[in-house]
Design a protein around this motif. Sequence first.
Motif, PDB file in Angstrom:
ATOM      1  N   HIS A   1       0.836  -1.195   0.000  1.00  0.00           N
ATOM      2  CA  HIS A   1       0.000   0.000   0.000  1.00  0.00           C
ATOM      3  C   HIS A   1       0.875   1.251   0.000  1.00  0.00           C
ATOM      4  O   HIS A   1       2.074   1.192   0.286  1.00  0.00           O
ATOM      5  CB  HIS A   1      -0.928   0.009   1.216  1.00  0.00           C
TER       6      HIS A   1
ATOM      7  N   TYR B   1      -3.753   3.908   0.176  1.00  0.00           N
ATOM      8  CA  TYR B   1      -4.161   3.285  -1.071  1.00  0.00           C
ATOM      9  C   TYR B   1      -3.632   1.867  -1.139  1.00  0.00           C
ATOM     10  O   TYR B   1      -2.418   1.636  -1.126  1.00  0.00           O
ATOM     11  CB  TYR B   1      -3.655   4.097  -2.262  1.00  0.00           C
ATOM     12  N   ASP B   2      -4.551   0.892  -1.186  1.00  0.00           N
ATOM     13  CA  ASP B   2      -4.208  -0.519  -1.358  1.00  0.00           C
ATOM     14  C   ASP B   2      -3.974  -0.751  -2.846  1.00  0.00           C
ATOM     15  O   ASP B   2      -4.909  -0.710  -3.647  1.00  0.00           O
ATOM     16  CB  ASP B   2      -5.338  -1.401  -0.838  1.00  0.00           C
TER      17      ASP B   2
ATOM     18  N   ALA C   1      -5.585  -4.126  -4.483  1.00  0.00           N
ATOM     19  CA  ALA C   1      -7.048  -4.088  -4.549  1.00  0.00           C
ATOM     20  C   ALA C   1      -7.574  -2.845  -5.248  1.00  0.00           C
ATOM     21  O   ALA C   1      -8.785  -2.733  -5.462  1.00  0.00           O
ATOM     22  CB  ALA C   1      -7.625  -4.168  -3.135  1.00  0.00           C
ATOM     23  N   ASP C   2      -6.686  -1.914  -5.575  1.00  0.00           N
ATOM     24  CA  ASP C   2      -7.093  -0.639  -6.169  1.00  0.00           C
ATOM     25  C   ASP C   2      -8.191   0.013  -5.314  1.00  0.00           C
ATOM     26  O   ASP C   2      -9.251   0.406  -5.801  1.00  0.00           O
ATOM     27  CB  ASP C   2      -7.588  -0.849  -7.603  1.00  0.00           C
ATOM     28  N   ARG C   3      -7.886   0.107  -4.018  1.00  0.00           N
ATOM     29  CA  ARG C   3      -8.883   0.644  -3.087  1.00  0.00           C
ATOM     30  C   ARG C   3      -8.272   1.779  -2.270  1.00  0.00           C
ATOM     31  O   ARG C   3      -7.215   1.616  -1.657  1.00  0.00           O
ATOM     32  CB  ARG C   3      -9.403  -0.446  -2.152  1.00  0.00           C
TER      33      ARG C   3
ATOM     34  N   GLU D   1      -8.740   4.622   0.815  1.00  0.00           N
ATOM     35  CA  GLU D   1      -9.493   4.973   2.015  1.00  0.00           C
ATOM     36  C   GLU D   1      -8.832   6.163   2.697  1.00  0.00           C
ATOM     37  O   GLU D   1      -7.642   6.424   2.521  1.00  0.00           O
ATOM     38  CB  GLU D   1      -9.552   3.783   2.977  1.00  0.00           C
TER      39      GLU D   1
END
Length: 695
Positions: free
Chosen positions: A380, A397-398, A401-403, A405
């Motif tokens: 990340h 940013y993970d 996982a393209d996630r 938060e």
Amino acid sequence: MPSPTYPVTEAIDVVEEHFGRRVSDPYRWLESDMRDDPRVADWIAAQNAVTEACLAALPGRAVFAERLAAALDFEQLGAPIGRGDRLFFTRRSGADDQPSLIVREGGRDRTLFDPNRWSDDGSVALGEWAPSDDGRFVALGVQDSGTDWRTIRVVDVCDGAVLADEVRWARFTLIAWAADGSGFFYSRYPEPAGGAADPAGLSGHAVWFHRLGADQSADRLVHADAEHPFALNLADRTDDGRFLVITTTPGPGVNALAVVDLTDPDWIVRPVVTGFDAEWSVIGSEGARLLLVTSDAAERRRIVTLDLDDPQPSPRQIVAEDAAVLTSAALIGGRILATCLVDAQTELRRFAPDGTPDGVVQLPGIGSAGGFQGRAADTHAFFLFSSFDTPITVCRYDVAADRLEIWAEPELRVDRERIAVEQRFVTSKDGARVPVFIVRRRDATGPTPTLLTGYGGFGISMIPVYNPAHMAWIEQGGAVATANIRGGGEYGRAWHRAGQFENRQNAFDDFIAAAEFLKAEGIAPQDGLAIHGESNGGLLVGAVVNQRPDLFAAALPGVGVMDMLRYHRFTGGMLWAGDFGSPEEERHFASLLSYSPYHNIRPGADYPAILATTADGDDRVVPGHTFKYVAALQASDLGPKPRLVRVESRAGHGAGLPHDRTIALYADMWTFAARWTGLAVGWPRQARISSQDAR
């Protein structure tokens, strides 16, 4: 405001000839350091007394001071750096003078270094810092009274003890640990002959290695560039610890590049990019393959690789230049994360290590992103996001996982829903299309007193970033406009060059066009526009006031470069010749003289009210610039409005200014600007952004 009676400033007979032109410099004696010259110290005291008396008579000063305190009262965190099982980051509460360094371990936070405890007046600040790879130590630069000089100390993370190591004379430096934690690389100058107060020009910047536990006298010289004594030499390290990357730059936008294979005990410096023709920045490595962002053959930058196994490596493109301006990139979690500017707003793009496009990351909104922290092996990344109506927010940013938060978001005493942000475009004198951001209350109707700000130099972009001081102006019903003028980097290297050297008049024309636009569009009243800029932006303000005094009701030049014929003679001024041009060269001299604020004051013209600000300890843009400029203003017939100077004590170019003095500075500036733009300052609830602290 009472009409001020200015202190008498002696004018001396100094006339010099430059390329057949005779130039007068009657206030040169004000260049002397007030610590060495009692006359200058007395002049500062007398000027501050006049300014204080004038400001004290203005209504609204207490209102601005309290509202600024409220606007600044929120917790601010930096992007964390992970080392081992520890996270390191900075934290500043609204009441703190300076950010502290925090370590998070096992879900608990602990303060490692609190500069607020290192001085009685809050003038000691945390500068550059870096943890060792195992997270056992942190090396950090200590800044005193706003100076650019740093003293590097080392903190043992286990018990918070400050070790005996002390590295002095660091300036314009990075800190990069050896992979085994045995010590760190840094940059410094030779010890100045007159100590830290020595105003002489700087040369001999070099990269050194300090071994933990040793005296600085035993530090190892790694690299110095004798052919370019006034260049800066900065060192960073690849994630795997194999290569030290040394950047040598004579000024903005260009640099040479060398590497040191740290597995070789001889630490041989190997040039890989010579000459100062483009910008080269290493963003990661895979074995002997370096990944770089460069402006070589790409005005808006591209990403290339250099294979260090090749005896003569040449760049191989993996991400081509396109319409957006590539501003930064990092190799984290097996992906290249690249920030790009599209009309001065950030877009975050993903690429595979071979340059294959891999999508766009959705940001929290329209604004600016950067400051990426993470390594190639991490899963990340942390980075910062901000906008004109959004304070600096830490994002996690993970990558896999393209996630995205939100990791930390400040709680504000501001109702952001009442703020409107828009971007407009103006046409400059030569037809150039210039972006202007406008921030104001949603209920603002018709022309409202407006602060216009800009910079226009060194390839620095005026991107959307939250400024709590602006909120205190906006909540009173005023507007703040930011012009993305040429000389900056908003549209790449060509945009920068269009405001560089003899093209600098373009930056002034762009700013003037923005001012005219704000009035023509009914955003600012005809008699209600103030301008503000600092450093190169202070030069901008001084230059456009001379050229178009009729446009502005008030001007706030801060720590400005005001004497363009002698800027290169003080501290690091020689470094700016790469953007301004050297007054020692005939091809630059005429241009510099044509806009130098000190030399182009127009007696007989009706000037706006001017409050110039500086600090007695500024060792980047020495305060003599402002002193001479203000003395020349006060000696000229420029109409009835005041021309004042505010000199901060025990402070520098702006960084590290204590909390209470930051509030006082902006309260003075905004109160002054409000008086001359007609902004009504008061406590009515409807004039507030904040609803949580209404009286």
